[in-house]
Scaffold this motif. Structure first.
Motif, PDB file in Angstrom:
ATOM      1  N   GLN A  91      30.272  38.622  42.963  1.00 40.28           N
ATOM      2  CA  GLN A  91      30.569  38.366  44.073  1.00 40.28           C
ATOM      3  C   GLN A  91      31.321  36.853  43.927  1.00 40.28           C
ATOM      4  N   LYS A  93      32.270  33.407  46.061  1.00 38.30           N
ATOM      5  CA  LYS A  93      32.462  32.789  47.510  1.00 38.30           C
ATOM      6  C   LYS A  93      33.167  31.730  47.428  1.00 38.30           C
ATOM      7  N   CYS A  95      34.355  28.220  49.767  1.00 37.48           N
ATOM      8  CA  CYS A  95      33.801  27.477  50.648  1.00 37.48           C
ATOM      9  C   CYS A  95      35.189  26.413  51.028  1.00 37.48           C
ATOM     10  N   SER A 125      33.727  41.759  45.744  1.00 37.89           N
ATOM     11  CA  SER A 125      33.373  41.184  46.991  1.00 37.89           C
ATOM     12  C   SER A 125      33.933  39.445  46.952  1.00 37.89           C
ATOM     13  N   THR A 127      34.430  36.090  49.501  1.00 38.80           N
ATOM     14  CA  THR A 127      34.066  35.742  50.761  1.00 38.80           C
ATOM     15  C   THR A 127      34.975  34.168  50.862  1.00 38.80           C
ATOM     16  N   THR A 129      35.147  31.349  53.485  1.00 46.35           N
ATOM     17  CA  THR A 129      34.321  30.648  54.575  1.00 46.35           C
ATOM     18  C   THR A 129      34.661  29.150  54.867  1.00 46.35           C
ATOM     19  N   ARG A 167      27.728  35.935  40.069  1.00 47.92           N
ATOM     20  CA  ARG A 167      28.011  35.198  41.357  1.00 47.92           C
ATOM     21  C   ARG A 167      28.649  33.757  40.810  1.00 47.92           C
ATOM     22  N   TYR A 212      37.461  41.977  56.344  1.00 47.46           N
ATOM     23  CA  TYR A 212      36.678  41.725  57.593  1.00 47.46           C
ATOM     24  C   TYR A 212      37.009  40.227  57.872  1.00 47.46           C
ATOM     25  N   ASP A 214      35.332  37.276  60.517  1.00 49.22           N
ATOM     26  CA  ASP A 214      34.049  37.112  61.307  1.00 49.22           C
ATOM     27  C   ASP A 214      33.340  38.184  61.545  1.00 49.22           C
ATOM     28  N   GLU A 236      34.988  33.346  58.873  1.00 48.20           N
ATOM     29  CA  GLU A 236      34.808  33.908  57.636  1.00 48.20           C
ATOM     30  C   GLU A 236      35.690  35.209  57.304  1.00 48.20           C
ATOM     31  N   ARG A 238      35.998  38.225  54.789  1.00 42.65           N
ATOM     32  CA  ARG A 238      35.245  38.778  53.802  1.00 42.65           C
ATOM     33  C   ARG A 238      36.229  40.083  53.092  1.00 42.65           C
ATOM     34  N   LEU A 240      36.763  43.344  50.433  1.00 40.98           N
ATOM     35  CA  LEU A 240      36.178  44.421  49.671  1.00 40.98           C
ATOM     36  C   LEU A 240      37.176  44.943  48.814  1.00 40.98           C
TER      37      LEU A 240
END
Length: 253
Positions: A91, A93, A95, A125, A127, A129, A167, A212, A214, A236, A238, A240
């Motif tokens: 994962q 993420k 920011c 994954s 993300t 954001t 992560r 995706y 939001d 956000e 995302r 996959l």
């Protein structure tokens, strides 16, 4: 009445002036919309039609064209992908302060490097954001302070990453040059939501799978399902990915 530039100087002298202004020391005109640096000012060509006509050949006689150099963010992710522990990451993420066109374009330049993480590792994954106006917890504030203090500069922005076994979190932000009130005003002025749909489509085509926006599934297996409506301030994305290491391993075997 003062004489005009075109009336005073003969063409030979004007050509020398044009060359002095337009010849880049790197001998290249680099188009890099995600940075704050301008490699060459072309405002001289907008002076009038005659000067434009006289300058346009001189510009390309002394310079080549570099459409897009790899961003420092792309090189950072590419270098990270060489480390064995990164291949355990499942994962990721990222920011950001905003998800407008400029920031998303900057991030999209690194997607091919992250696609290699998917093929060679276990990343399943991603993300991306932005959390501009929502309340933040203590840990998030600590991450922001750490970014301001220890973050490295990439493409005019601050960057810092941290990871556990599976992560990774990447924090990015803008350097603080002024009072927070002026920064807020500047963000409002620079916010540009146009062109985001095309960038999202480009990102999806890099990974396949599902994307995706939001919480709404907008792209799946290279087909657009819904029209994206991304909130640049608190949105956000995302991803996959549909990429994996299995096809690559089959090809090798």
């Amino acid at each position: 009445m003062p004489s005009s530039f075109l009336g005073v100087f003969p063409r030979e002298i004007r050509d020398q002036i044009y060359t002095y202004v337009l010849a880049s020391s790197s001998r290249a005109v680099t188009l890099s919309p995600w940075t704050f640096e301008v490699s060459l000012s072309l405002s001289l060509l907008r002076t009038c039609k005659q000067i434009h006509r006289e300058c346009k050949d001189i510009l390309w006689h002394h310079n080549g064209l570099s459409l897009r150099d790899p961003t420092e963010l792309f090189l950072k992710f590419k270098d990270r992908g060489k480390h064995r522990h990164v291949r355990r990451i499942r994962q990721l993420k990222i920011c950001m302060e905003l998800l407008d066109r400029d920031e998303l374009e900057w991030m999209s330049t690194s997607m091919k490097a992250l696609a290699d993480w998917c093929r060679l590792g276990r990343l399943d994954s991603i993300t991306i954001t932005a959390a501009w106006e929502r309340p933040r917890g203590v840990e998030e504030f600590k991450e922001i302070l750490s970014l301001r203090k220890h973050g490295e500069s990439l493409d005019g922005r601050l960057y810092q990453d941290s990871s556990t076994w599976t992560r990774m979190i990447v924090n990015t932000g803008w350097p603080r040059f002024s009072h927070w009130g002026k920064q807020r005003w500047l963000r409002e002025m620079l916010l540009d939501p146009s062109g985001i749909d095309g960038l999202l489509k480009e990102i999806h085509h890099t990974f396949g799978g599902m994307l995706y926006v939001d919480g709404l599934l907008c792209f799946r297996n290279f087909v657009q399902i819904e029209k994206p409506s991304l909130d640049p301030r608190n949105g956000e994305i995302r991803i996959l990915p549909g990429l994996s290491s299995k096809p690559l391993l089959n090809m090798i075997s």
